[in-house]
Design a protein around this motif. Structure first.
Motif, PDB file in Angstrom:
ATOM      1  N   GLN A 150       0.829  -1.214   0.000  1.00  0.00           N
ATOM      2  CA  GLN A 150       0.000   0.000   0.000  1.00  0.00           C
ATOM      3  C   GLN A 150       0.858   1.257   0.000  1.00  0.00           C
ATOM      4  O   GLN A 150       0.476   2.281  -0.570  1.00  0.00           O
ATOM      5  N   THR A 151       2.030   1.174   0.643  1.00  0.00           N
ATOM      6  CA  THR A 151       2.932   2.324   0.612  1.00  0.00           C
ATOM      7  C   THR A 151       3.421   2.566  -0.815  1.00  0.00           C
ATOM      8  O   THR A 151       3.493   3.714  -1.269  1.00  0.00           O
ATOM      9  N   SER A 154       0.768   4.295  -2.563  1.00  0.00           N
ATOM     10  CA  SER A 154       0.730   5.706  -2.187  1.00  0.00           C
ATOM     11  C   SER A 154       1.772   6.497  -2.965  1.00  0.00           C
ATOM     12  O   SER A 154       1.485   7.605  -3.441  1.00  0.00           O
ATOM     13  N   ALA A 169       0.414   9.310  -5.415  1.00  0.00           N
ATOM     14  CA  ALA A 169       0.788  10.682  -5.066  1.00  0.00           C
ATOM     15  C   ALA A 169       1.640  11.305  -6.163  1.00  0.00           C
ATOM     16  O   ALA A 169       1.486  12.487  -6.479  1.00  0.00           O
ATOM     17  N   TRP A 181      -0.867  12.095  -0.727  1.00  0.00           N
ATOM     18  CA  TRP A 181      -0.445  11.010   0.162  1.00  0.00           C
ATOM     19  C   TRP A 181      -1.382  10.878   1.366  1.00  0.00           C
ATOM     20  O   TRP A 181      -1.683   9.776   1.810  1.00  0.00           O
ATOM     21  N   TYR A 234      -7.656  10.117   2.461  1.00  0.00           N
ATOM     22  CA  TYR A 234      -8.187   8.937   3.134  1.00  0.00           C
ATOM     23  C   TYR A 234      -9.532   8.503   2.557  1.00  0.00           C
ATOM     24  O   TYR A 234      -9.715   7.358   2.159  1.00  0.00           O
ATOM     25  N   MET A 260      -4.471   2.723  -0.598  1.00  0.00           N
ATOM     26  CA  MET A 260      -3.280   3.479  -0.215  1.00  0.00           C
ATOM     27  C   MET A 260      -2.928   3.236   1.249  1.00  0.00           C
ATOM     28  O   MET A 260      -3.717   2.715   2.025  1.00  0.00           O
TER      29      MET A 260
END
Lengths: 301, 294
Positions: free
Chosen positions: A70-71, A74, A78, A232, A235, A249
């Motif tokens: 998930q990072t 992101s 982003a 980033w 939500y 994300m």
């Protein structure tokens, strides 16, 4: 001129120290808790004594959760959103500021109006559009039934962007604050620039590439970093636009770590995840603070 | 606008088109669709839509849950943006002075910008957990003195604390920039006339800061709502007993959990109207007080 500013300086100092404590205390607690093991934590509850389990917690995050994946999502989303927003805004702002002709004010207003209503307010219909981007095409084709008259049936195209990088990124780009900032910036440039370019025989695209882009490097990178961070920390939109844990994300993944049923949540693990999720944008902010503030034309002397 | 000198019929439109398309698809079209569904009812089993006039509005406006949610939304908009702007203003006034800690503070006060509201929600839920968090010893001494899970007032306090934390940077940057743009000569002139630093704060800095304060107030109201979802979803889920069930959260639950598209769209229209009204009122009542001349 020298005057006595002791009382106000003392008050200001106290305010700043209190503010620093308020901002930093939660972060410090996160870091300390992330070094404790779940067993430590259960035995001692809340404690500000660092443990030795940080590596263990990190390993658990790395192997047992979706956070690494998930990072990566992101980072990708982003980057797409930051490049997209700055690129789109650059083109629009250039068209609005440097061209004669009608409609420029309207285009500018259409972009700036989007600042007032954030995506979170219209989440349900934004989801609908993303689930089928061909919606407006269908609507136009079926208006008055002319398509059906021509082909024998209503047009029903489907183009679902949910669960894709494009579907998560594009709605996050539909916001005009970068356009506002770049238009303001272009208007502060001396008008002689473009005139000189014309005299030298450069066309509009040449002027954009060889003069305007190099001149705007500072604001553009500052905006890009700012927009990267802004994407980033999203939500709500990634929460609804991506249905599977592997596609969403990191912030969403972090919030999902706590839904673990009945037992006392593994807070040390969560706080380790919080560090992982927060560190990349935090490093960007801390490193580029001056450049961001100056680049957004907000002046840091 | 002396800069507008390139003449071309097609090129500017071609340049602006990509952003206009993205804005149309993901900003204007969702607004239009919200209005469409607010006046239509979705047929069950995906069978298209049916025009129902004001029936959706009657249903939404007739429910007590909606009104308590709308009230909570207004309360949150006012108190959340008010508290975070006040905190940022005080910090900016302090950080504007050339003290030893000012450069550090100017950097650190931007850090919360890097922390998602949902992340700080997760962190605050842990820190303020009544049994495991920092206030747990108080609960051991006086049981029930702090319990945001059952006491709505405590829940609101927790929400505002997290919101102030995460909303400081935005207002702080803009207000500090405004303070730094005040010419030194004004300070000197004030000092010559015998005004001390506290007096100058009230009679020079605050009045000259009104343009930035106005911008911050207008933007922070919409911003407080968009940030509220991450906080509520991770901290309160709308509880206890619906006390923090803001419209943003209720629309999400109605639309994505209860599949009530028309009801959610109707409330979306009402919420957008509410935000537009609040923004409009700010222009009417606040902008007159803004001093643009320096």
């Amino acid at each position: 001129m020298i005057e006595n500013t002791r009382s106000i300086d003392r008050a200001a100092g106290a305010v700043l120290i209190a503010g620093l404590a308020f901002v930093l205390a939660p972060l410090a607690i996160v870091v300390v808790t992330a070094t404790q093991s779940y067993e430590d934590f259960l035995a001692r509850n809340f404690s500000l004594v660092p443990g030795t389990h940080l590596i263990g917690n990190l390993r658990e995050i790395w192997t047992r959760t979706d956070l690494p994946r998930q990072t990566l999502n992101s980072v990708i989303v982003a980057a797409i959103v930051a490049t997209g927003r700055v690129g789109l805004a650059l083109c629009t702002a250039y068209a609005v500021v440097f061209f004669t002709g009608r409609g420029r004010g309207l285009v500018y207003a259409a972009a700036v109006a989007s600042i007032m209503l954030p995506l979170e307010l219209m989440i349900i219909t934004a989801y609908q559009v993303t689930a089928n981007v061909a919606l407006p095409v269908n609507a136009v084709a079926n208006m008055g039934g002319w398509w059906a008259a021509l082909t024998g049936g209503p047009l029903d195209l489907h183009w679902n962007l949910l669960d894709s990088y494009a579907g998560i990124s594009l709605p996050l780009m539909a916001q005009g604050s970068a356009t506002l900032i770049l238009v303001q910036f272009f208007r502060t440039l001396p008008p002689q620039l473009a005139r000189a370019a014309i005299i030298d025989g450069a066309g509009p695209l040449r002027f954009l590439r060889d003069i305007l882009l190099p001149l705007s490097k500072g604001p553009l990178t500052a905006l890009g970093i700012y927009m990267f961070i802004g994407a980033w920390v999203q939500y709500m939109w990634p929460l609804v636009a991506a249905s599977s844990p592997a596609r969403t994300m990191a912030v969403v993944g972090l919030a999902r770590l706590q839904e673990d049923g009945e037992r006392i949540p593994d807070f040390p693990l969560q706080m380790t995840g919080a560090i992982l999720v927060t560190l990349p944008p935090l490093i960007l902010i801390a490193l580029f603070q001056r450049r961001i503030v100056r680049g957004l034309a907000l002046s840091e002397k | 606008m002396k800069q507008a000198i390139f003449r071309s019929r097609l090129l500017p439109w071609a340049l602006a088109a990509p952003q206009l398309i993205v804005l149309f698809l993901f900003f204007y079209l969702p607004i239009l669709l919200a209005f469409f569904w607010a006046f239509h009812l979705e047929q069950p089993f995906g069978g298209g839509s049916q025009f129902v006039g004001l029936q959706n509005f009657r249903r939404v406006l007739g429910s007590a849950e909606f009104w308590s949610s709308a009230g909570a939304t207004l309360l949150y908009m006012v108190l959340a943006s008010g508290s975070s702007i006040l905190a940022a203003l005080i910090l900016a006034l302090a950080a504007d002075r050339a003290l030893k800690v000012s450069p550090v503070a100017r950097n650190v006060f931007l850090w919360p910008k890097a922390v998602a509201s949902a992340s700080i929600g997760v962190v605050f839920v842990f820190i303020l957990n009544p049994y495991l968090g920092i206030l747990a010893p108080l609960n051991d001494l006086w049981p029930g003195i702090w319990n945001p899970r059952t006491n709505a007032v405590h829940t609101w306090i927790m929400l505002f604390a997290a919101n102030v934390w995460s909303a400081i940077p935005f207002s702080f940057i803009i207000l500090l920039a405004g303070l730094q743009a005040i010419p030194q000569e004004l300070h000197k002139a004030g000092a010559m006339d015998g005004a001390g630093p506290w007096r100058r704060l009230r009679d020079i800095q605050l009045p000259l800061l009104t343009p930035q304060l106005f911008v911050v107030i207008v933007l922070e109201v919409a911003d407080s709502l968009s940030g509220s979802f991450g906080l509520i979803d991770t901290m309160t889920q709308g509880g206890p007993g619906g006390a923090t069930n803001l419209l943003v959260y209720k629309i999400y639950a109605d639309g994505f959990k209860a599949y009530d598209l028309s009801g959610a769209a109707t409330q979306t229209v009402i919420l957008m109207a509410l935000v537009a009204c609040v923004t409009g009122l700010q222009y009417v009542f606040l902008e007159r007080k803004v001093k643009y001349d320096r």
